[in-house]
Each structure stands twice: as C-alpha cells, then as structure tokens.
Design a protein around this motif. Sequence first.
Motif, PDB file in Angstrom:
ATOM      1  N   LEU A 105       0.868  -1.176   0.000  1.00 25.28           N
ATOM      2  CA  LEU A 105       0.000   0.000   0.000  1.00 25.28           C
ATOM      3  C   LEU A 105       0.900   1.220   0.000  1.00 25.28           C
ATOM      4  O   LEU A 105       1.691   1.399   0.906  1.00 25.28           O
ATOM      5  CB  LEU A 105      -0.818   0.029   1.289  1.00 25.28           C
ATOM      6  N   PHE A 106       0.798   2.028  -0.994  1.00 24.39           N
ATOM      7  CA  PHE A 106       1.647   3.214  -1.006  1.00 24.39           C
ATOM      8  C   PHE A 106       0.832   4.343  -1.583  1.00 24.39           C
ATOM      9  O   PHE A 106       0.125   4.138  -2.562  1.00 24.39           O
ATOM     10  CB  PHE A 106       2.901   2.953  -1.844  1.00 24.39           C
ATOM     11  N   VAL A 107       0.892   5.493  -0.970  1.00 29.65           N
ATOM     12  CA  VAL A 107       0.026   6.585  -1.397  1.00 29.65           C
ATOM     13  C   VAL A 107       0.291   6.931  -2.853  1.00 29.65           C
ATOM     14  O   VAL A 107       1.401   7.291  -3.229  1.00 29.65           O
ATOM     15  CB  VAL A 107       0.296   7.856  -0.574  1.00 29.65           C
ATOM     16  N   GLY A 108      -0.714   6.828  -3.667  1.00 36.18           N
ATOM     17  CA  GLY A 108      -0.594   7.203  -5.071  1.00 36.18           C
ATOM     18  C   GLY A 108       0.376   6.325  -5.848  1.00 36.18           C
ATOM     19  O   GLY A 108       0.752   6.651  -6.947  1.00 36.18           O
ATOM     20  N   GLY A 109       0.815   5.236  -5.267  1.00 38.62           N
ATOM     21  CA  GLY A 109       1.849   4.423  -5.906  1.00 38.62           C
ATOM     22  C   GLY A 109       1.307   3.609  -7.055  1.00 38.62           C
ATOM     23  O   GLY A 109       0.134   3.272  -7.115  1.00 38.62           O
TER      24      GLY A 109
ATOM     25  N   SER B 165      -5.839   6.531   6.175  1.00 40.91           N
ATOM     26  CA  SER B 165      -6.389   7.450   7.172  1.00 40.91           C
ATOM     27  C   SER B 165      -5.514   8.697   7.229  1.00 40.91           C
ATOM     28  O   SER B 165      -4.375   8.678   6.769  1.00 40.91           O
ATOM     29  CB  SER B 165      -6.404   6.770   8.533  1.00 40.91           C
ATOM     30  N   LYS B 166      -6.028   9.748   7.825  1.00 42.19           N
ATOM     31  CA  LYS B 166      -5.272  11.000   7.990  1.00 42.19           C
ATOM     32  C   LYS B 166      -3.935  10.741   8.662  1.00 42.19           C
ATOM     33  O   LYS B 166      -2.895  11.256   8.265  1.00 42.19           O
ATOM     34  CB  LYS B 166      -6.082  11.982   8.863  1.00 42.19           C
TER      35      LYS B 166
ATOM     36  N   SER C 184      -0.099  11.278   7.202  1.00 41.84           N
ATOM     37  CA  SER C 184       0.933  12.153   7.727  1.00 41.84           C
ATOM     38  C   SER C 184       2.178  11.347   8.100  1.00 41.84           C
ATOM     39  O   SER C 184       3.295  11.834   7.967  1.00 41.84           O
ATOM     40  CB  SER C 184       0.416  13.026   8.876  1.00 41.84           C
ATOM     41  N   ALA C 185       2.000  10.088   8.491  1.00 40.13           N
ATOM     42  CA  ALA C 185       3.170   9.232   8.741  1.00 40.13           C
ATOM     43  C   ALA C 185       3.921   8.981   7.436  1.00 40.13           C
ATOM     44  O   ALA C 185       5.160   9.031   7.391  1.00 40.13           O
ATOM     45  CB  ALA C 185       2.743   7.908   9.365  1.00 40.13           C
ATOM     46  N   ALA C 186       3.172   8.748   6.352  1.00 36.78           N
ATOM     47  CA  ALA C 186       3.807   8.517   5.054  1.00 36.78           C
ATOM     48  C   ALA C 186       4.584   9.757   4.613  1.00 36.78           C
ATOM     49  O   ALA C 186       5.705   9.661   4.102  1.00 36.78           O
ATOM     50  CB  ALA C 186       2.759   8.153   3.998  1.00 36.78           C
ATOM     51  N   ALA C 187       3.990  10.936   4.846  1.00 36.57           N
ATOM     52  CA  ALA C 187       4.652  12.183   4.453  1.00 36.57           C
ATOM     53  C   ALA C 187       5.923  12.399   5.280  1.00 36.57           C
ATOM     54  O   ALA C 187       6.959  12.810   4.751  1.00 36.57           O
ATOM     55  CB  ALA C 187       3.699  13.369   4.612  1.00 36.57           C
TER      56      ALA C 187
END
Lengths: 175, 135
Positions: A13-17, A39-40, A44-47
Amino acid sequence: MKKIWNISLAVALFVGGVYVYADEDEREHARPMQSKPLSKQDQSAAALYKKECSACHMAYQPEFLPKRSWDKTMKGLDNHFGTDATMDLADTSTVQNYLMTYASKNERITDMKGAVALRISQTPHFVREHREVTKKMITQPAVKSIANCNACHTKAEAGSYREREINIPNHGRWE
Amino acid sequence: MKYLSVLLMLSMSLMGASPEVEQYMKELLSAAKAENKSFTGFDAARGKEIFISTHIGKQGKPMSCTTCHTVNLGNSGKNSLTGKVIEPLSPRVNPQRLTRVKEVKKWLKRNFVDVYAREGTAQEKGDVLTYIQKN
C-alpha cells in the motif's frame, strides 16, 4: 523469480503508488493500487517518512525489507552506514511504525538465513536480479552506488521498477 | 504602519533568520555565556573557521562542512556519502534555510557528529549559524 518481487510489490500500500506485476508470459503491466484510502494519520506518517528518509537518498519503499530489518535500522540511526541520521523521539517512532506496517511479509524474497539485512541491496533476491549489472555501471560517478536505485530505475521514487523504465547512465535502456 | 512592516520584513530578510530561529540564537547565547565566562558574543569569522576547517570525522576520515556544502554557500552542494544534491545553505539564495528550529537543531547535531565526531558546543553552533546567516 521476477514474479515474487512483483507480487510483494503489488500487495504493498503506497500513497498514489503504481506497482508492477508480470503475468505468465512475463509481459509487464502497471496497475494502480487497489488500496483502501489511507487514514489521515497514515497519510501524515507517510509524508514524514518521505521527508525524513529522503534527505540523503531516495525514500526506499518499505516493502523491500522485512520488519526485523526496519527495526534494526531505526534503532541504529546514530550510526547509519557511517553517518548520523538521528531525529527526535516522536518522529523516530512515527517513522518506525510506518515502516513496520508496510514491511515485506514475503520471507522468500528477504530471507537471510538468520542474519538481518540492513541493505535492500544485500538481500539474495536483489543480488540475483542485479547479477547482470556490471561493477562499472555502478561505480561511475552518475550512479556512485547500487543504493541509488533512481539513477537507473527512472520511476523508482514512485515505486515502479519496470524493465522498460530502466535507463542506466552512459549505457542506456536495458530492454 | 505600512513602512514599519516593510522595514521589519527587510531587516528580517537581511538577518536571514525567522523569529523562531532568532529565539534559538538567544538561547544559544545564554548557554554559551554559561559555558564560557569570557564569551562576549557570536563571531562570523570563528564560524567560518568551524565551517571550512578539516577534522577527523565519525568515519575516521578527514571531513569538513564544505565536503558536502562546498565553500560557496550560495551554491548547491552534494552529499559526499550518497551523491545526492543539497540545495544551497545560504538563506539569501535559499529563503527556506534557517527558518525552522527543528530542522536546524537536527542537522547541526548530525553534521557536527559527522565532521567533528562529537556534538557542537553552544558557542560553536551560534558562531557557525552567524556565519551562514551572513553568507
């Protein structure tokens, strides 16, 4: 062999990946992740992971190493490959949790026979995938180190490692 | 009022530091006084020496701040360990620099250890920040 990587990446799972998988006859496809929305807090952890762990090199996808590797990395940031990569306690634990959540669960690609790999480039599967890559391709100034994935994999930062996206400096495309 | 705020912004950009970093500099100043009775204030010339001189770093090899940031703070540098480009340190060229205390503290800790194999003292940190602000 190729398929094992691809499956483990596709599960990620990767944001926008965008991840890669190959079908039976090795044709490659990209498909957007069928991930549930993050989740929010996860966003923010990914960022934070992206910001902190891309300051000195690209942010490697957590899916390349198992939990035990990330745990060891995060406990040894004061001597991280010869440099000091420490950050404050709160950020360290957020990044650690993030890495643990998305770590590889595929023993077949990360098995080190009891040893704990700190480097993706140490894992036997990685070594096999890169056996045709010559020393000269790696040590040239434009690449410098095998750890600079994005010097050859032009979409590495977005999490995509398809063969047709490989472009090795002063050598060219791989296909 | 308008003139005043323009003036304020101008002088802030000349100082090259945000209010939170100015506050951090004040904290360093009192800590430096406590460390050293004869200390009279931060000095960009001492800061320059800290920045350009070579030391045996964390890896047991000669290293200096300029190894990664180059001698000209207005230029981009390159991480000597990984090859990744580093945007200029000079706040004049790169207005993001020295605006967030958290970043400044984090990097000064890491980078002093890399170059000096120990953390910097309050005086050393204040001197080197003064030098960076003025370049």
